[in-house]
Design a protein around this motif. Structure first.
Motif, PDB file in Angstrom:
ATOM      1  N   SER A 207      11.906 -19.224 -12.199  1.00 36.56           N
ATOM      2  CA  SER A 207      10.473 -19.410 -12.451  1.00 36.56           C
ATOM      3  C   SER A 207       9.831 -20.106 -11.263  1.00 36.56           C
TER       4      SER A 207
ATOM      5  N   GLU B 175       6.822 -21.472 -11.662  1.00 36.00           N
ATOM      6  CA  GLU B 175       5.769 -22.238 -12.345  1.00 36.00           C
ATOM      7  C   GLU B 175       5.507 -23.554 -11.608  1.00 36.00           C
TER       8      GLU B 175
ATOM      9  N   ASN C  24      10.853 -20.794 -22.884  1.00 35.59           N
ATOM     10  CA  ASN C  24      10.941 -20.523 -21.449  1.00 35.59           C
ATOM     11  C   ASN C  24       9.879 -19.508 -21.041  1.00 35.59           C
ATOM     12  N   PRO C  25       9.314 -19.668 -19.857  1.00 39.58           N
ATOM     13  CA  PRO C  25       8.401 -18.621 -19.368  1.00 39.58           C
ATOM     14  C   PRO C  25       9.184 -17.368 -18.996  1.00 39.58           C
TER      15      PRO C  25
ATOM     16  N   PRO D 134      10.743 -14.771 -16.569  1.00 39.73           N
ATOM     17  CA  PRO D 134      11.207 -14.968 -15.187  1.00 39.73           C
ATOM     18  C   PRO D 134      10.243 -14.357 -14.174  1.00 39.73           C
ATOM     19  N   ASP D 135      10.019 -15.078 -13.087  1.00 36.25           N
ATOM     20  CA  ASP D 135       9.198 -14.562 -12.000  1.00 36.25           C
ATOM     21  C   ASP D 135      10.034 -13.809 -10.973  1.00 36.25           C
TER      22      ASP D 135
ATOM     23  N   LEU E  18      15.999 -20.636 -14.664  1.00 37.03           N
ATOM     24  CA  LEU E  18      15.868 -20.521 -16.123  1.00 37.03           C
ATOM     25  C   LEU E  18      17.197 -20.234 -16.799  1.00 37.03           C
TER      26      LEU E  18
END
Length: 493
Positions: free
Chosen positions: A49, A51, A145-146, A148-149, A181
């Motif tokens: 991530s 973020e 969890n966001p 994944p980027d 993550l």
């Protein structure tokens, strides 16, 4: 200079790079694992991530990582030089970016145009009949969890080598401002089906995996043509499977490439847990329902998958064969699905020309939906499929599904939604036709009627209704793009 669109219309003759500078530049800028699977037996996938990071910080991180990304040229040259026994092909490292990475980069990069990619896999849950993200697994997919980027794919020839790579990458990422993550690890599984035969890659249900892969390297197509020439002509079949596909079906221009031949590919990752013991017990129950006993009982599982465990197509044989199974076949000799049911996994997801007569003239060609699959099993330890019969794992094993394509919506999502999950593909649209039900292996969603298929019990016998579904559970995933190496090297400069 060669135009990229022209180059991608014909098989890639990669060995011409020695004398063709355009081919050499193309292969140097393309990431590994797209043109050809990396072939390593162990993998690690790191999900990251960005973020809280600014655009320049993300760009700097990508530039730093770019030097470790394996090129297609490096992969192909290494594979050729290390083909003999005792040679180690070394690491393969790929860097995939999600839509979140492009949003984090802001005006430093152009977002790839695929609508499904931009939305992300979580937003496509209803269309794919996936469980809600809150019900996914642990690690990167833990609730809260966001998405994944980015994803770093590490592949090597041993568990220990991948572990070293993972530890080094995680340690470096944790000091970069990015957040790890979670990590998923893959381990190839193998079985030897016939005395003196090779060990073949299988998935956890025990079936040979990776057949009918699309090929778009000229050198691979030459070898495949030679293999097909040695296969017996499929009885009753007027067509076979053509493994040749245009590279443009899997590779497209990178909107951010710094070179005229800079290309990339959309990438789908899905963690699919397999309930192996339940699947095997259901195979046995189907065999009993169809009156298949003794050595004939294996036909039940073969009808669900479309092949016997060794890869022998059930449409061509009533049992596994002693010879290497053919792949050059169609369903022309089984128009009513009495040998290979219409719902069989491989008949659903690669219909080999069956759906073409039913398509409107303006519809995309059937073969345009095929993906370049690069998956690998997950789960601790090496399985002995014969020794653990009756004690198969009930969870915590499965497949890390990975595939490259030029269109997520037109390839992966179409295959899952329109073919695998659709109870009326290949039958059920015409008046009086009984629906096929969902794919018994990867089909998701559907009511009880959709999950109950009709199974052939033999000539002159009525079809048997039997529910075969819900043995593969989606536990997490995301859509990514494999950008050109030139973009990773120069982003933000």
């Amino acid at each position: 200079m060669t135009d990229l669109n022209t180059l991608l219309q014909s098989p890639i003759r990669w060995m011409s790079q020695a004398t063709d500078p355009d081919m050499r530049h193309f292969l140097r800028d393309l990431q590994a694992n797209i043109l050809k699977g990396h072939g390593r037996h162990f993998t690690g996938n790191i999900f990251v991530s960005f973020e809280g990071m600014g655009a320049q910080a993300v760009a700097r991180l990508l530039r730093d990582l770019s030097g470790y990304v394996t090129s297609a040229l490096q992969q192909l040259c290494t594979a050729r030089s290390s083909a003999g026994p005792g040679f180690d092909g070394g690491p393969v490292r790929c860097l995939l970016l999600g839509a979140g990475a492009y949003r984090a980069l802001g005006n430093l990069a152009t977002m790839p145009g695929d609508a499904a990619f931009q939305a992300g896999m979580r937003a496509r849950q209803v269309a794919l009949a996936d469980p809600p993200a809150e019900e996914w697994g642990e690690g990167a997919w833990r609730p809260g969890n966001p998405a994944p980027d980015a994803m770093i794919l590490l592949a090597n020839s041993s568990f220990e080598a991948v572990t070293r790579d993972l530890e080094a990458a995680e340690g470096w990422l944790n000091g970069s401002g990015a957040r790890v993550l979670g990590v998923e690890r893959g381990r190839a599984q193998f079985r030897t089906f016939r005395p003196g035969g090779p060990a073949e890659g299988v998935e956890h249900f025990g079936y040979v995996d990776g057949r009918s892969q699309p090929l778009f390297l000229a050198e691979d197509l030459k070898r495949e043509a030679a293999a097909y020439a040695e296969e017996p002509a499929p009885a009753g079949a007027d067509t076979g499977f053509d493994p040749a596909f245009p590279p443009s079906q899997f590779i497209l221009a990178d909107p951010n490439a710094r070179t005229e031949l800079g290309a990339g590919s959309y990438f789908v990752f899905r963690k699919l847990e397999q309930r192996v013991r339940a699947f095997k017990r259901r195979e046995e129950a189907l065999a009993e329902a169809l009156g298949l006993t003794g050595t004939k009982a294996a036909r039940a599982g073969a009808m669900a998958v479309g092949r016997f465990e060794d890869g022998t197509p059930v449409v061509l044989s009533d049992n596994a064969t002693e010879a290497a199974p053919p792949n050059n076949f169609s369903y022309a000799n089984d128009p009513e699905g009495m040998r290979c049911p219409f719902q069989a996994h491989i008949r659903k997801t690669n219909p080999r020309g069956e759906s073409t007569p039913k398509l409107p003239p303006e519809a995309p060609a059937e073969r345009s939906h095929i993906m370049a699959r690069r998956g690998i099993p997950f789960g601790d330890g090496v399985r002995d499929f014969e020794a653990d019969a009756g004690q198969e794992p009930e969870g915590e094993v499965g497949l890390l599904f990975m595939a490259y394509m030029a269109s997520i919506e037109g390839q992966f999502e179409f295959t899952q939604q329109v073919w695998a999950n659709n109870p009326r593909f290949l039958r059920g649209l015409a008046p009086g036709e009984v629906p096929t039900g969902i794919d018994p292996v990867i089909g998701q969603g559907g009511d009880e009627a959709a999950r109950t298929q009709l199974w052939p019990a033999g000539e002159g016998k009525p079809m048997v209704p039997f529910s075969f579904a819900d043995f593969v559970r989606m536990q997490g995933g995301e859509y990514f793009f494999a950008p050109s190496r030139s973009f990773l090297r120069e982003v933000g400069l």
